[in-house]
Motif scaffolding. Sequence first.
Motif, short mmCIF file in Angstrom:
data_model
loop_
_atom_site.label_atom_id
_atom_site.label_comp_id
_atom_site.label_asym_id
_atom_site.label_seq_id
_atom_site.Cartn_x
_atom_site.Cartn_y
_atom_site.Cartn_z
N VAL A 82 -13.54 -12.35 -37.23
CA VAL A 82 -12.01 -12.79 -37.57
C VAL A 82 -11.71 -13.91 -36.19
N GLU A 83 -11.79 -15.30 -36.17
CA GLU A 83 -11.50 -16.48 -35.21
C GLU A 83 -9.97 -16.33 -34.40
N SER A 84 -8.90 -15.96 -35.84
CA SER A 84 -7.54 -16.18 -35.47
C SER A 84 -6.93 -14.87 -35.89
N TYR A 85 -6.19 -14.57 -36.05
CA TYR A 85 -5.07 -13.77 -36.90
C TYR A 85 -3.28 -13.98 -36.32
N VAL A 86 -2.40 -14.53 -37.61
CA VAL A 86 -0.68 -14.52 -36.83
C VAL A 86 -0.41 -14.12 -37.78
N ASP A 87 0.66 -13.04 -37.48
CA ASP A 87 1.33 -12.55 -38.30
C ASP A 87 2.71 -13.04 -37.99
#
Length: 161
Positions: A82-87
Motif C-alpha cells: 500500500v502506497e497511500s490510504y486516505v479515508d
Amino acid sequence: MHRATIEWQRGEGEFARKKFSRVHRWTFDGGVEVPAGASPEVVPLPWTSTAGVDPEEAFVAALSSCHLMSFLFEAANDGWVVESYVDLAEGVLKDGWVQEVVLRPEIRFAGREPSAEEVAALHARAHAGCFVARSVKTSVRVEAGPPLTPALSPLPQGEGG
C-alpha cells in the motif's frame, strides 16, 4: 491499558442555565494534547469551539484509524504494498447515537493492484480485525470505490481475533 486525561474548567457563564463553555483538552500518553469541545451541531457557539475535536468526530476517526491499521496489516500479509490510504470517513448521528459510520478510503498500491474482489476481502478482514469496530454496536460501511463493498455489520462483542 489505554489512557487519556480529559481536562475542563468552568470559567465564565451561567452554569445552571447551561451557558458555559464545553471546550476542554485531551492529553494522551506521549504528551499529545488535543483541543476538544462539543459539536456545534449539539451545543451552539459561543459555548463550544469549532477549533477542537468533538467526541463524535473522535469516534469516527477512531473507527477509521483502526480500520486503516487492520487493512494495512491484512494487505501486508497478502503481499500487497500500500502506497497511500486516505479515508473521508463520516458518522451519522441519529436518535441520540452514532448509528452508522461510512468509510470512504482511497487506496493506492505500489506494483500490481489487487482486484476489486481482493480489496473487498481485505476490507472485510480489516473490519473483523478492528478492535474498535468489535467494541461498538455502530454499523460500519465501506465505500471503497466501484464496486462498493457490502455493509459491514457490527460484530458480536468478544468475537474475532
